[in-house]
Design an enzyme around this catalytic site. Structure first.
Site, PDB file in Angstrom:
ATOM      1  NE  ARG A   1      -3.825  -2.035  -0.182  1.00 51.70           N
ATOM      2  CZ  ARG A   1      -3.710  -2.847  -1.223  1.00 51.70           C
ATOM      3  NH1 ARG A   1      -2.814  -2.638  -2.160  1.00 51.70           N
ATOM      4  NH2 ARG A   1      -4.501  -3.882  -1.357  1.00 51.70           N
TER       5      ARG A   1
ATOM      6  CB  ALA B   1      -2.682  -8.849 -14.814  1.00 48.71           C
TER       7      ALA B   1
ATOM      8  CG  HIS C   1      -6.355  -4.057  -8.604  1.00 46.34           C
ATOM      9  ND1 HIS C   1      -5.183  -4.681  -8.270  1.00 46.34           N
ATOM     10  CD2 HIS C   1      -6.762  -3.422  -7.481  1.00 46.34           C
ATOM     11  CE1 HIS C   1      -4.893  -4.446  -7.001  1.00 46.34           C
ATOM     12  NE2 HIS C   1      -5.852  -3.688  -6.507  1.00 46.34           N
TER      13      HIS C   1
END
Length: 174
Positions: free
Chosen positions: A10, A32, A48
């Site tokens: 984060r 990804a 996402h």
């Protein structure tokens, strides 16, 4: 050209890499690397996907990044940690084998005529993992991050959403 975007959980590293890619291309590519490990992870992946705008093209690639046609692309590869976890899981924690494979793939990527933003976690600043397998993975991640940083033109360290360049500078369009 490789830019390593490194940070903790984060820290804002993915968001930063995506913003940078959008500054560099009208249609960036998102690579990804994650496997959908469980229901929570599947929900995160879906979130996402929704958060990225329509300008993004997405390719799912769990391992063989070196086979992607990346020449001419501005691509965010998100993330190295999940990509490594795929090798690590498939190789039953064989660090040497995973490290050799990861280095070989990074070396191929470094030769691409592309702007690649590799997002990776910095695991070495947290507590020592309580298990042998955890310690092996943290070691693997650290060695791979070092290899990428050595090959990269730029390395951005993200802290609380703020990028600090420890090598090079933010790539610019044009």
């Amino acid at each position: 050209m490789i830019t390593l975007v490194l940070g903790g959980t984060r820290s804002g590293k993915s968001r930063y890499a995506q913003e940078l890619a959008r500054q560099l291309s009208a249609q960036p590519l998102y690579v990804a690397t994650s496997r959908p490990w469980d229901a929570d992870h599947q929900a995160r992946i879906a979130r996402h996907q929704r958060e990225r705008g329509p300008e993004w093209r997405t390719v799912e690639c769990e391992q063989q990044l070196e086979l992607l046609p990346l020449d001419g692309e501005v691509a965010v590869i998100d993330c190295v940690t999940l990509w490594l976890s795929n090798f690590f899981s498939d190789q039953q924690g064989d660090v040497e084998r995973c490290l050799a494979r990861a280095k070989a793939v990074i070396d191929v990527l470094a030769e691409r005529r592309a702007t690649l933003l590799l997002v990776s976690n910095e695991l070495g600043q947290s507590l020592h993992a309580p298990s042998e397998v955890g310690r092996k993975f943290v070691d693997l991640q650290g060695w791979v991050n070092q290899h990428i940083a050595a090959r990269a033109e730029n390395v951005a360290w993200l802290v609380a959403g703020i990028a600090h360049y420890v090598k090079g500078a933010a790539p610019r369009a044009g």
